[in-house]
Design an enzyme around this catalytic site. Structure first.
Site, PDB file in Angstrom:
ATOM      1  N   GLU A  50       1.247  -1.549   1.344  1.00 45.89           N
ATOM      2  CA  GLU A  50       2.164  -0.669   2.091  1.00 45.89           C
ATOM      3  C   GLU A  50       1.413   0.499   2.699  1.00 45.89           C
ATOM      4  OE1 GLU A  50       2.508  -1.852  -0.959  1.00 45.89           O
ATOM      5  OE2 GLU A  50       4.564  -1.716  -1.688  1.00 45.89           O
ATOM      6  N   CYS A 110       3.167   4.746  -3.217  1.00 48.61           N
ATOM      7  CA  CYS A 110       3.642   4.229  -1.922  1.00 48.61           C
ATOM      8  C   CYS A 110       4.988   4.834  -1.565  1.00 48.61           C
ATOM      9  CB  CYS A 110       3.735   2.706  -1.955  1.00 48.61           C
ATOM     10  SG  CYS A 110       2.115   1.921  -1.889  1.00 48.61           S
TER      11      CYS A 110
HETATM   12  N1  THU Z   1       0.148  -3.291  -5.028  1.00 50.54           N
HETATM   13  C1  THU Z   1       0.556  -3.205  -3.722  1.00 50.54           C
HETATM   14  O1  THU Z   1      -0.185  -3.577  -2.802  1.00 50.54           O
HETATM   15  N2  THU Z   1       1.784  -2.703  -3.488  1.00 50.54           N
HETATM   16  C2  THU Z   1       2.650  -2.265  -4.450  1.00 50.54           C
HETATM   17  O2  THU Z   1       3.725  -1.798  -4.126  1.00 50.54           O
HETATM   18  C3  THU Z   1       2.296  -2.391  -5.854  1.00 50.54           C
HETATM   19  C4  THU Z   1       0.945  -2.879  -6.145  1.00 50.54           C
HETATM   20  C5  THU Z   1      -1.182  -3.831  -5.296  1.00 50.54           C
HETATM   21  C6  THU Z   1      -2.170  -2.841  -5.858  1.00 50.54           C
HETATM   22  C7  THU Z   1      -3.113  -3.745  -6.586  1.00 50.54           C
HETATM   23  O3  THU Z   1      -4.064  -4.245  -5.664  1.00 50.54           O
HETATM   24  C8  THU Z   1      -2.241  -4.901  -7.054  1.00 50.54           C
HETATM   25  O4  THU Z   1      -1.084  -4.864  -6.237  1.00 50.54           O
HETATM   26  C9  THU Z   1      -1.847  -4.839  -8.505  1.00 50.54           C
HETATM   27  O5  THU Z   1      -1.287  -3.651  -8.833  1.00 50.54           O
END
Ligand code: THU
Length: 156
Positions: free
Chosen positions: A74, A114
């Protein structure tokens, strides 16, 4: 005295119930999720963000061996939009995720950082935009804006 916070959101059991444009954005988010760099969590997240001129910005999560150095999908998309199109408002955000960190029937819910960044983006443009969270089972949870995912937010 007890006070209550209530949040309502739209729920669809399957993406086929959505308009074609939204199905397209989900497909794009799923495509970019495949490009995530997530060797540590093996959790692949894709975000597609639509700007007011119709341009679609995509982002996937990018991890690092020094864990805090990575970034969520995000924020990759939001910061790209902020960097390159600072004067164009965001009109929609779609998020998908793929991996074992959440159950197949569960939906990815954006992390706290985020949410704070989403709030800043919305406040900056002074216009609310909906957030579509799509499950691995194709269910869709639609929130009218970040306010509903972040009640009593700092900076609201
Ligand atoms: N992650 C995201 O990209 N968006 C989210 O809203 C939650 C988590 C990613 C961060 C990390 O690379 C992986 O997911 C595990 O937490």
């Amino acid at each position: 005295m007890k006070k209550e916070l209530r949040i309502q959101y739209d729920y669809f059991t399957n993406i086929v119930e959505l308009e074609e444009e939204n199905q397209y954005l989900i497909a794009k988010a799923r495509e970019v999720a495949k490009k995530a760099y997530a060797p540590y969590s093996k959790f692949y997240v894709g975000a597609s963000l639509v700007l007011e001129n119709g341009e679609v910005i995509l982002g996937s999560n990018q991890e690092n061996i020094a864990f805090p150095s990575g970034l969520c999908a995000e924020r990759v998309a939001l910061f790209y939009a902020g960097s390159n199109y600072p004067n164009l408002a965001i009109s929609k955000l779609v998020v998908v995720a793929n991996g074992d960190l959440i159950a197949k029937e569960a939906v990815l819910s954006p992390c706290g950082s985020c949410r704070q960044v989403l709030l800043e983006s919305q406040n900056r443009q002074e216009k609310m935009f909906p957030i579509y969270l799509v499950g691995q089972d194709d269910s869709v949870h639609i929130f009218s804006s970040i306010y509903d995912l972040m009640p009593m937010a700092f900076g609201k």
